[in-house]
Each structure stands twice: as C-alpha cells, then as structure tokens.
Enzyme design. Structure first.
Site, PDB file in Angstrom:
ATOM      1  N   HIS A   1       4.023  -0.104  -1.748  1.00 39.61           N
ATOM      2  CA  HIS A   1       3.175  -1.291  -1.536  1.00 39.61           C
ATOM      3  C   HIS A   1       2.554  -1.391  -0.148  1.00 39.61           C
ATOM      4  O   HIS A   1       1.760  -2.280   0.108  1.00 39.61           O
ATOM      5  CB  HIS A   1       3.981  -2.574  -1.810  1.00 39.61           C
ATOM      6  CG  HIS A   1       4.965  -2.882  -0.718  1.00 39.61           C
ATOM      7  ND1 HIS A   1       6.157  -2.228  -0.590  1.00 39.61           N
ATOM      8  CD2 HIS A   1       4.902  -3.752   0.313  1.00 39.61           C
ATOM      9  CE1 HIS A   1       6.796  -2.680   0.455  1.00 39.61           C
ATOM     10  NE2 HIS A   1       6.068  -3.604   1.034  1.00 39.61           N
TER      11      HIS A   1
HETATM   12  C1  UD1 Z   1       4.112  -8.590   2.066  1.00 36.68           C
HETATM   13  C2  UD1 Z   1       4.552  -8.263   3.503  1.00 36.68           C
HETATM   14  C3  UD1 Z   1       5.303  -6.938   3.532  1.00 36.68           C
HETATM   15  C4  UD1 Z   1       6.428  -6.931   2.532  1.00 36.68           C
HETATM   16  C5  UD1 Z   1       5.856  -7.252   1.156  1.00 36.68           C
HETATM   17  C6  UD1 Z   1       6.888  -7.251   0.060  1.00 36.68           C
HETATM   18  C7  UD1 Z   1       3.021  -9.091   5.252  1.00 36.68           C
HETATM   19  C8  UD1 Z   1       2.060  -8.675   6.281  1.00 36.68           C
HETATM   20  N1  UD1 Z   1       3.401  -8.132   4.393  1.00 36.68           N
HETATM   21  O1  UD1 Z   1       3.170  -7.609   1.662  1.00 36.68           O
HETATM   22  O2  UD1 Z   1       5.819  -6.730   4.824  1.00 36.68           O
HETATM   23  O3  UD1 Z   1       7.069  -5.673   2.535  1.00 36.68           O
HETATM   24  O4  UD1 Z   1       5.258  -8.558   1.239  1.00 36.68           O
HETATM   25  O5  UD1 Z   1       6.292  -7.553  -1.156  1.00 36.68           O
HETATM   26  O6  UD1 Z   1       3.447 -10.232   5.226  1.00 36.68           O
HETATM   27  N2  UD1 Z   1       0.247 -10.876  -4.934  1.00 36.68           N
HETATM   28  C9  UD1 Z   1       0.436 -11.350  -6.202  1.00 36.68           C
HETATM   29  N3  UD1 Z   1       1.475 -12.190  -6.422  1.00 36.68           N
HETATM   30  C10 UD1 Z   1       2.333 -12.584  -5.442  1.00 36.68           C
HETATM   31  C11 UD1 Z   1       2.114 -12.106  -4.151  1.00 36.68           C
HETATM   32  C12 UD1 Z   1       1.064 -11.248  -3.908  1.00 36.68           C
HETATM   33  O7  UD1 Z   1      -0.312 -11.014  -7.118  1.00 36.68           O
HETATM   34  O8  UD1 Z   1       3.274 -13.356  -5.714  1.00 36.68           O
HETATM   35  C13 UD1 Z   1      -0.884  -9.929  -4.689  1.00 36.68           C
HETATM   36  C14 UD1 Z   1      -2.130 -10.609  -4.221  1.00 36.68           C
HETATM   37  O9  UD1 Z   1      -3.205  -9.909  -4.764  1.00 36.68           O
HETATM   38  C15 UD1 Z   1      -2.106 -10.399  -2.722  1.00 36.68           C
HETATM   39  C16 UD1 Z   1      -1.433  -9.046  -2.597  1.00 36.68           C
HETATM   40  O10 UD1 Z   1      -0.488  -9.014  -3.670  1.00 36.68           O
HETATM   41  O11 UD1 Z   1      -3.374 -10.424  -2.142  1.00 36.68           O
HETATM   42  C17 UD1 Z   1      -0.741  -8.841  -1.285  1.00 36.68           C
HETATM   43  O12 UD1 Z   1       0.179  -9.921  -1.006  1.00 36.68           O
HETATM   44  P1  UD1 Z   1       0.555 -10.252   0.526  1.00 36.68           P
HETATM   45  O13 UD1 Z   1       1.540 -11.358   0.585  1.00 36.68           O
HETATM   46  O14 UD1 Z   1      -0.689 -10.414   1.332  1.00 36.68           O
HETATM   47  O15 UD1 Z   1       1.209  -8.922   1.064  1.00 36.68           O
HETATM   48  P2  UD1 Z   1       2.208  -7.861   0.406  1.00 36.68           P
HETATM   49  O16 UD1 Z   1       1.462  -6.603   0.180  1.00 36.68           O
HETATM   50  O17 UD1 Z   1       2.991  -8.440  -0.725  1.00 36.68           O
END
Ligand code: UD1
Length: 361
Positions: free
Chosen positions: A205
């Site tokens: 991820h």
């Molecule tokens: C975040 C953390 C990362 C951690 C990871 C675990 C930061 C900078 N990164 O990354 O360190 O290892 O979480 O998962 O804080 N999304 C969904 N559903 C959700 C959450 C996210 O669909 O419940 C999708 C959305 O499209 C979103 C993307 O995942 O834009 C990324 O989510 P985001 O919270 O920005 O970062 P992660 O890649 O999850």
C-alpha cells in the site's frame, strides 16, 4: 485524576491504542479516544474496535480521504474544539500517519502536553510521507516512548534530552501477544483452502510502490511468479485496488494462483501471518509482527525505519525489483521456516510501562 486524549485515525493506529487505552484505564487515568476518521471503511476501522474491544471513541471527526495537506489540515481544524472542550492534561498520539502529525501539531499549538508512542523511528527517506510525520511529531512532543533502541539513538542525535525519551517497547506487539491464541484459533488459512506453511501472504500500500505504475507492475509480476512456487494470498488495500484499476494492471494478477481478497480483520491477518511460509509486504507493522513470530518476511522497500527487524529479526529488505524479489523468495523457500531473534523489550508490556511513566509526570 489525569485526563488524556488518545488520537487515532488510520488502521495501524488502532492496534496501537488498544493496549495503551487499557493500561491507562488500569492506572486510573480518564482516557478518551478521538477518532479522526482518516480511515472509515468497516474493514479499515470499526472491525478493529470490535475485535480488539477498544472503547468507543468519544467522537469521530469524520475527515475521510483527501490530499495529504487537506486531510492533515482538516484533522487539525476539527481537533481544535474537541481539545479546547476536553482540556486534557496530555494528548497521546501513536505511529506516523497523517492523524498522528495533525494531533501532535494541534496539541502543541494549544499548549497541551504531548506524548508520542513509537517515537524516534527514522527511515532517513524524506520522500516517504510517514518520515515527515515522524520528524514533525517528535519535534513537538514532550515525552517520547520508543519501540526499539535505534529510536533512542535517532532522538539523541537530533538533540532531544535523554530524560524525555523512554525505551518502552512495542505496543503493536503487546496487542499481538495478547491476542495470539485467539487469532490462532480462527485458523484463517483453512477458510482460504491453504495449508499452514505452504502459502505466501502479500500486502502492498505504500505510495512509492503503488502510486508509480512501474514499481506496482514489477511487484505484481513478482507475486505472479511467486504463485508458481506456492499459492499467494493478497488482501488488497483500497489505495492499491484503485491504482491497479487505474493503471490497467488487473490482468497481471488474475492468472496463476494469486488470490486477491478484501482487507482482513485483525485476527484473520495475525492467523495468516503466523501460518505463512513467507510474508511479502511494505507494511511497517507486518515487519514487526513477522519478527515477533519469527516468520520470514521480505520487505518490499529500499529502507526501513525499523532496523531491528532486519538486524536481528526475520525481515529482509528487497525493494521492488522483480528478479530481486524472486531470488529472495527462492532463498527463503530453501531455508528454515522460522528464524531470527525477537527483541527483548517486545515482551507484551510496553503499554503498562508507558501508562506508569505518564502517570508519574
Ligand atoms: C495510511 C498511512 C500509512 C499507513 C496506512 C495503513 C498516512 C500518510 N499514511 O495510508 O502510513 O500505513 O494508512 O492503511 O497517513 N481509502 C478507502 N477507505 C478507507 C481509507 C482509505 O477507500 O477507509 C482509500 C481512499 O481512496 C484514500 C486512499 O485509500 O484516498 C488512501 O487513504 P489514506 O488514509 O490517505 O492513506 P493510506 O494509503 O491508507
């Protein structure tokens, strides 16, 4: 009675706050959980509260997804009235996600004392969003709880007085050890028709791996090749799913024996890590969990902020190059099924040490 606000927002935060909330309560501290809402899918959030019996949050700020800046700013904006109303003696933040740095900045700007759990880790790679979050969070923290010795050295090198640093151990491993028997009992691999020690588990991820088409394609090719040697189970993070679709790479993992599944709950994931022959991952938490269980782990990164997992643990850095990953898979398959040493302070009691220390301040 001291009052604490514990900030959590993203999946890896939840297994870290569980033992801290419990240990603080056992010390008679009034601890309230503030959920930022950074992660919001059932499988990325509520499932962990349920399985780990984490007390329900006082509030969920519901920030959701956004650009890193919009997300961080929005968390700070929404935390302000909560901190002003709660007036806690301490704010405690964990890990290195955007919710961590937002909680840290909000607390320090409101002049509330701040403790950081999992302080001091450094990958020395500032292109990694978490590295900036770690540096900024530690810079404004009053008390720093560190999970491995490298963290103490990093903070001292940055000029932090040693009285503010506590080598407390690893709260993620507290949760692992407290739940290991329960997790083993779910026997998740049977549900996926896999035999213990005869499958690989993969997760992916990190932006550096999944947001660049070239890297994502190279890693997916390695998983596909690995699946010719043994079945590969691949729970897909929402971010990675989006990118695979955007980059038109769905076909590259639909052959052979890579099983793409939805993100897993905590017990299922630990059960699978514990039973896997090899884990391929870019997750920091899984590097630590495999080290604690002595399960061979190929870390799909060029660097790690958790060097102990490589120095004495069962993890090895392999980057994102297809042939490098495959060569490492073959070496692991030819070697012992379990190896490495578990760090002595990863003993399941980190949160108690943290709570006792915080209460003594
Ligand atoms: C975040 C953390 C990362 C951690 C990871 C675990 C930061 C900078 N990164 O990354 O360190 O290892 O979480 O998962 O804080 N999304 C969904 N559903 C959700 C959450 C996210 O669909 O419940 C999708 C959305 O499209 C979103 C993307 O995942 O834009 C990324 O989510 P985001 O919270 O920005 O970062 P992660 O890649 O999850």
């Amino acid at each position: 009675m001291i009052r604490v606000c514990l900030v959590a927002g993203a999946r890896p935060n939840f297994m870290k706050i569980a033992p801290v909330a419990r240990a603080l309560a056992a010390c008679g501290v009034a601890a309230e959980i503030i959920h930022t809402g950074q992660h919001y899918d059932e499988r990325m959030s509520q499932a962990f509260f349920r399985e780990l019996e984490i007390p329900p949050p006082l509030v969920n700020l519901g920030v959701g997804s956004g650009t890193p800046l919009a997300q961080t700013a929005e968390i700070m904006r929404r935390l302000e009235p909560v901190f002003l109303e709660q007036r806690p003696d301490w704010v405690v933040v964990v890990g290195d996600v955007n919710s961590t740095v937002a909680g840290a900045l909000a607390a320090s700007k409101l002049e509330i004392r701040l403790a950081h759990v999992e302080a001091g880790l450094r990958s020395f790679d500032r292109s990694m969003p978490e590295e900036l979050n770690r540096i900024v969070t530690d810079a404004v923290s009053d008390r720093m709880y560190v999970s491995e010795p490298s963290g103490v050295a990093n903070l001292e090198r940055e000029g932090v007085e040693s009285q503010r640093i506590v080598l407390a151990g690893n709260v993620m491993i507290d949760t692992l050890l407290a739940n290991l028997e329960k997790a083993r009992a779910v026997r998740a691999c049977e549900r996926f028709n896999l035999r213990p020690q005869e499958f690989a588990l993969a997760t992916l991820h990190r932006p550096s791996n999944v947001d660049l088409r070239e890297n994502l394609q190279a890693i997916l090719a390695a998983l596909d090749e690995t699946s010719r040697r043994l079945p590969v189970l691949f729970p897909l993070h929402p971010r990675t799913r989006k990118r695979i679709e955007e980059f038109g790479l769905v076909a590259s993992i639909s052959g052979n024996r890579v099983s793409v599944i939805e993100p897993l709950g905590y017990f299922d994931m630990i059960s699978l890590i514990d039973a896997a022959r090899v884990v391929l991952t870019d997750s920091g938490g899984m590097q630590e969990e495999t080290t604690a269980l002595r399960v061979p782990c190929l870390t799909l990164r060029e660097n790690t902020e958790r060097p102990i997992t490589v120095e004495i643990g069962s993890s090895r850095l392999v980057g994102s190059n297809t042939s490098a990953i495959l060569a490492a898979v073959d070496e692991i398959l030819a070697g012992p099924p379990r190896f490495g040493t578990v760090p002595a302070i990863w003993d399941g009691h980190a949160a108690e040490r943290i709570a006792n220390d915080l209460c003594a301040q």
